[in-house]
Scaffold this motif. Structure first.
Motif, PDB file in Angstrom:
ATOM      1  N   LEU A   1       0.816  -1.301  -0.090  1.00  0.00           N
ATOM      2  CA  LEU A   1      -0.133   0.006   0.046  1.00  0.00           C
ATOM      3  C   LEU A   1       0.865   0.978  -0.255  1.00  0.00           C
ATOM      4  CD1 LEU A   1      -2.295  -2.087   0.840  1.00  0.00           C
ATOM      5  CD2 LEU A   1      -3.131  -0.658   2.156  1.00  0.00           C
ATOM      6  N   GLY A   2       1.736   1.334   0.793  1.00  0.00           N
ATOM      7  CA  GLY A   2       3.249   2.741   0.444  1.00  0.00           C
ATOM      8  C   GLY A   2       3.370   2.186  -0.417  1.00  0.00           C
ATOM      9  N   VAL A   3       3.946   1.359  -1.708  1.00  0.00           N
ATOM     10  CA  VAL A   3       4.161   2.143  -3.100  1.00  0.00           C
ATOM     11  C   VAL A   3       3.220   2.681  -4.304  1.00  0.00           C
ATOM     12  CG1 VAL A   3       5.224   1.367  -4.975  1.00  0.00           C
ATOM     13  CG2 VAL A   3       5.857   0.380  -3.010  1.00  0.00           C
ATOM     14  N   GLY A   4       1.722   2.550  -3.092  1.00  0.00           N
ATOM     15  CA  GLY A   4       0.624   2.366  -4.068  1.00  0.00           C
ATOM     16  C   GLY A   4       0.366   3.847  -4.132  1.00  0.00           C
ATOM     17  N   ALA A   5       0.465   4.219  -2.979  1.00  0.00           N
ATOM     18  CA  ALA A   5       0.143   5.886  -2.446  1.00  0.00           C
ATOM     19  C   ALA A   5       0.954   6.796  -2.500  1.00  0.00           C
ATOM     20  CB  ALA A   5       0.244   5.820  -0.275  1.00  0.00           C
ATOM     21  N   PHE A   6       2.619   6.455  -2.948  1.00  0.00           N
ATOM     22  CA  PHE A   6       3.570   7.364  -3.984  1.00  0.00           C
ATOM     23  C   PHE A   6       2.908   7.473  -5.132  1.00  0.00           C
ATOM     24  CE2 PHE A   6       5.830   6.668  -0.023  1.00  0.00           C
ATOM     25  CZ  PHE A   6       5.874   7.541   0.164  1.00  0.00           C
ATOM     26  N   ILE A   7       2.500   6.247  -5.390  1.00  0.00           N
ATOM     27  CA  ILE A   7       2.046   6.693  -7.056  1.00  0.00           C
ATOM     28  C   ILE A   7       0.789   6.923  -7.295  1.00  0.00           C
ATOM     29  CG2 ILE A   7       1.332   5.422  -8.960  1.00  0.00           C
ATOM     30  CD1 ILE A   7       3.067   2.900  -8.281  1.00  0.00           C
ATOM     31  N   SER A   8      -0.439   6.959  -6.396  1.00  0.00           N
ATOM     32  CA  SER A   8      -0.784   7.895  -5.895  1.00  0.00           C
ATOM     33  C   SER A   8      -1.404   9.257  -6.507  1.00  0.00           C
ATOM     34  CB  SER A   8      -2.350   7.565  -5.412  1.00  0.00           C
ATOM     35  OG  SER A   8      -2.870   6.366  -6.061  1.00  0.00           O
ATOM     36  N   SER A   9      -0.471   9.602  -5.449  1.00  0.00           N
ATOM     37  CA  SER A   9       0.530  10.894  -5.295  1.00  0.00           C
ATOM     38  C   SER A   9       0.324  11.273  -6.033  1.00  0.00           C
ATOM     39  CB  SER A   9       1.069  11.274  -4.011  1.00  0.00           C
ATOM     40  OG  SER A   9       2.182  10.761  -4.393  1.00  0.00           O
ATOM     41  N   LEU A  10       0.746  11.465  -7.408  1.00  0.00           N
ATOM     42  CA  LEU A  10       1.550  11.711  -8.449  1.00  0.00           C
ATOM     43  C   LEU A  10       0.675  12.922  -9.209  1.00  0.00           C
ATOM     44  CD1 LEU A  10       3.839   9.263 -10.202  1.00  0.00           C
ATOM     45  CD2 LEU A  10       4.484  11.154  -8.924  1.00  0.00           C
ATOM     46  N   SER A  11      -0.629  12.364  -9.001  1.00  0.00           N
ATOM     47  CA  SER A  11      -1.939  13.255  -9.000  1.00  0.00           C
ATOM     48  C   SER A  11      -1.405  15.152  -8.933  1.00  0.00           C
ATOM     49  CB  SER A  11      -2.874  13.032  -8.562  1.00  0.00           C
ATOM     50  OG  SER A  11      -3.547  13.627  -7.152  1.00  0.00           O
ATOM     51  N   VAL A  12      -1.008  15.513  -7.878  1.00  0.00           N
ATOM     52  CA  VAL A  12      -0.590  16.463  -7.267  1.00  0.00           C
ATOM     53  C   VAL A  12       0.567  17.325  -8.647  1.00  0.00           C
ATOM     54  CG1 VAL A  12       0.667  17.652  -5.718  1.00  0.00           C
ATOM     55  CG2 VAL A  12      -0.615  16.398  -4.898  1.00  0.00           C
ATOM     56  N   VAL A  13       1.505  16.420  -9.218  1.00  0.00           N
ATOM     57  CA  VAL A  13       2.366  16.797  -9.838  1.00  0.00           C
ATOM     58  C   VAL A  13       1.569  16.829 -11.495  1.00  0.00           C
ATOM     59  CG1 VAL A  13       4.546  16.227 -11.314  1.00  0.00           C
ATOM     60  CG2 VAL A  13       4.638  15.303  -9.365  1.00  0.00           C
ATOM     61  N   LEU A  14       0.422  15.955 -12.005  1.00  0.00           N
ATOM     62  CA  LEU A  14       0.317  16.055 -12.979  1.00  0.00           C
ATOM     63  C   LEU A  14      -1.024  17.298 -13.049  1.00  0.00           C
ATOM     64  CD1 LEU A  14      -0.392  11.995 -12.998  1.00  0.00           C
ATOM     65  CD2 LEU A  14       1.009  13.626 -14.423  1.00  0.00           C
ATOM     66  N   VAL A  15      -1.432  17.578 -12.240  1.00  0.00           N
ATOM     67  CA  VAL A  15      -2.280  18.387 -12.433  1.00  0.00           C
ATOM     68  C   VAL A  15      -1.918  20.156 -13.462  1.00  0.00           C
ATOM     69  CG1 VAL A  15      -3.905  20.845 -10.808  1.00  0.00           C
ATOM     70  CG2 VAL A  15      -3.870  18.124  -9.905  1.00  0.00           C
ATOM     71  N   PRO A  16      -1.298  20.586 -12.850  1.00  0.00           N
ATOM     72  CA  PRO A  16      -0.279  21.351 -13.605  1.00  0.00           C
ATOM     73  C   PRO A  16      -0.114  21.441 -15.864  1.00  0.00           C
ATOM     74  CG  PRO A  16       1.084  21.338 -12.816  1.00  0.00           C
ATOM     75  CD  PRO A  16       0.393  20.323 -12.377  1.00  0.00           C
ATOM     76  N   VAL A  17       0.678  19.739 -15.849  1.00  0.00           N
ATOM     77  CA  VAL A  17      -0.031  18.617 -16.555  1.00  0.00           C
ATOM     78  C   VAL A  17      -1.006  18.622 -17.812  1.00  0.00           C
ATOM     79  CG1 VAL A  17       1.911  16.777 -18.620  1.00  0.00           C
ATOM     80  CG2 VAL A  17       2.619  17.884 -15.720  1.00  0.00           C
ATOM     81  N   VAL A  18      -2.095  18.319 -17.083  1.00  0.00           N
ATOM     82  CA  VAL A  18      -3.432  18.076 -17.072  1.00  0.00           C
ATOM     83  C   VAL A  18      -4.060  19.250 -17.876  1.00  0.00           C
ATOM     84  CG1 VAL A  18      -5.997  16.851 -17.003  1.00  0.00           C
ATOM     85  CG2 VAL A  18      -3.861  15.878 -16.125  1.00  0.00           C
ATOM     86  N   GLY A  19      -3.400  20.538 -17.366  1.00  0.00           N
ATOM     87  CA  GLY A  19      -4.123  21.958 -17.864  1.00  0.00           C
ATOM     88  C   GLY A  19      -3.591  22.212 -18.352  1.00  0.00           C
ATOM     89  N   TRP A  20      -2.148  22.156 -18.752  1.00  0.00           N
ATOM     90  CA  TRP A  20      -1.367  22.324 -20.063  1.00  0.00           C
ATOM     91  C   TRP A  20      -2.802  21.654 -21.170  1.00  0.00           C
ATOM     92  CZ3 TRP A  20       2.428  18.874 -22.786  1.00  0.00           C
ATOM     93  CH2 TRP A  20       3.001  19.631 -23.580  1.00  0.00           C
ATOM     94  N   LEU A  21      -1.861  20.665 -21.188  1.00  0.00           N
ATOM     95  CA  LEU A  21      -3.083  19.588 -22.351  1.00  0.00           C
ATOM     96  C   LEU A  21      -4.209  19.886 -22.942  1.00  0.00           C
ATOM     97  CD1 LEU A  21      -1.146  15.991 -21.318  1.00  0.00           C
ATOM     98  CD2 LEU A  21      -0.847  17.727 -23.325  1.00  0.00           C
TER      99      LEU A  21
END
Length: 290
Positions: free
Chosen positions: A93-113
């Motif tokens: 679950l720890g690894v999964g939580a870090f992968i899920s947290s990538l949504s924070v990084v991806l917010v501006p990228v999705v906004g750009w796309l």
């Protein structure tokens, strides 16, 4: 008397801990409930509870506001379906939580796309570091991305889209009403998917019901209520920085609760992902108001 910003920070810190506890509650509940059925019951009942408490905000909503809230709820529902399927297959679950947290990084990228918003340089650096972190995790088993990791990564992308849509289309909707409607939509979607694909083999024990209630009352309703309250007390930068602690809490709880361990390579991968979250919020961290 405690300063308002400090109160907001402490509330948001509690929110991240409750969110991490939600991973544990859900993991335990899945021992007795099918994943889609669990997330459906959890979010529908939480949505009804939040909606009832905020009925004074829900009642006067116009049709356009309902359409926007339901549309963003559908996007949130897709993300949560991916998340719970990932959780049901996850071995760490720890690894999964870090992968899920990538949504924070991806917010501006999705906004750009999708919305032609120009990301800052720090966003691209954070994305590069996050990619290295994901690469480190996938190389743990010889260039192999576990199915659960794929679901968590998909959830992160869809949550980033959900954040953008919320910011763009739902600014005029009161937050409690918006939260209640979205949670309800997620619950209905998951229950529909569960009815089409899952069977409830045995009655749920008292322990299973307890984990379900903990998920509904503590990890969903209380968590979102406190999050809304904290965000209304301080700037978005406070919340954004502190929310990066959720995967850390989850990893710590997984070690204490489930006796999980991480290899050195997994620790490096998760550390890189956490570093990417800090890089993505670096400007806010440097200019954090007192």
């Amino acid at each position: 008397m405690m300063a308002k910003n400090l109160q907001a920070d402490l509330l948001m810190l509690l929110v991240t801990f409750l969110a991490a506890m939600g991973w544990m509650f859900s993991h335990e509940a899945l021992n007795e409930m099918p994943p889609l059925g669990f997330i459906g019951v959890r979010f529908l009942l939480a949505g009804l509870l939040v909606g009832a408490l905020g009925w004074h905000q829900v009642r006067p909503l116009h049709r356009q506001a309902w359409r926007r809230a339901c549309a963003t709820g559908v996007v949130m529902g897709l993300a949560m379906l991916c998340w719970i399927l990932g959780l049901s297959k996850a071995t760490q679950l720890g690894v999964g939580a870090f992968i899920s947290s990538l949504s924070v990084v991806l917010v501006p990228v999705v906004g750009w796309l999708f919305f032609r918003q120009t990301p800052s340089t720090s966003t691209w650096i954070a994305l590069l570091v996050a990619t290295l972190g994901l690469g480190s995790l996938s190389l743990e088993t010889g260039l192999n991305f576990a199915p659960s990791d794929g679901y968590f990564a998909a959830a992160a992308v869809i949550l980033a889209l959900h954040f953008n849509l919320n910011s763009r289309y739902a600014l005029s909707i009161p937050p409690v009403a918006l939260t209640g409607i979205q949670l309800g939509v997620v619950g209905l979607m998951a229950l529909l998917a569960s009815g089409l694909t899952e069977t409830w083999a045995v009655p749920i024990s008292g322990v299973g019901i307890g984990w379900l209630l903990a998920s509904i009352l503590i990890a969903t309703s209380l968590r979102f209520f406190l999050q809304i309250k904290a965000q209304g007390m301080a700037s978005a930068s406070h919340a954004a920085i502190i929310m990066t602690l959720e995967p850390v809490w989850t990893a710590v709880l997984a070690m204490l609760w489930l006796d999980e361990t991480m290899s050195l390579q997994q620790l490096i991968g998760c550390s890189l992902i956490f570093l990417s979250l800090l890089i993505n919020r670096w400007r806010w961290l440097l200019h954090r108001p007192g």
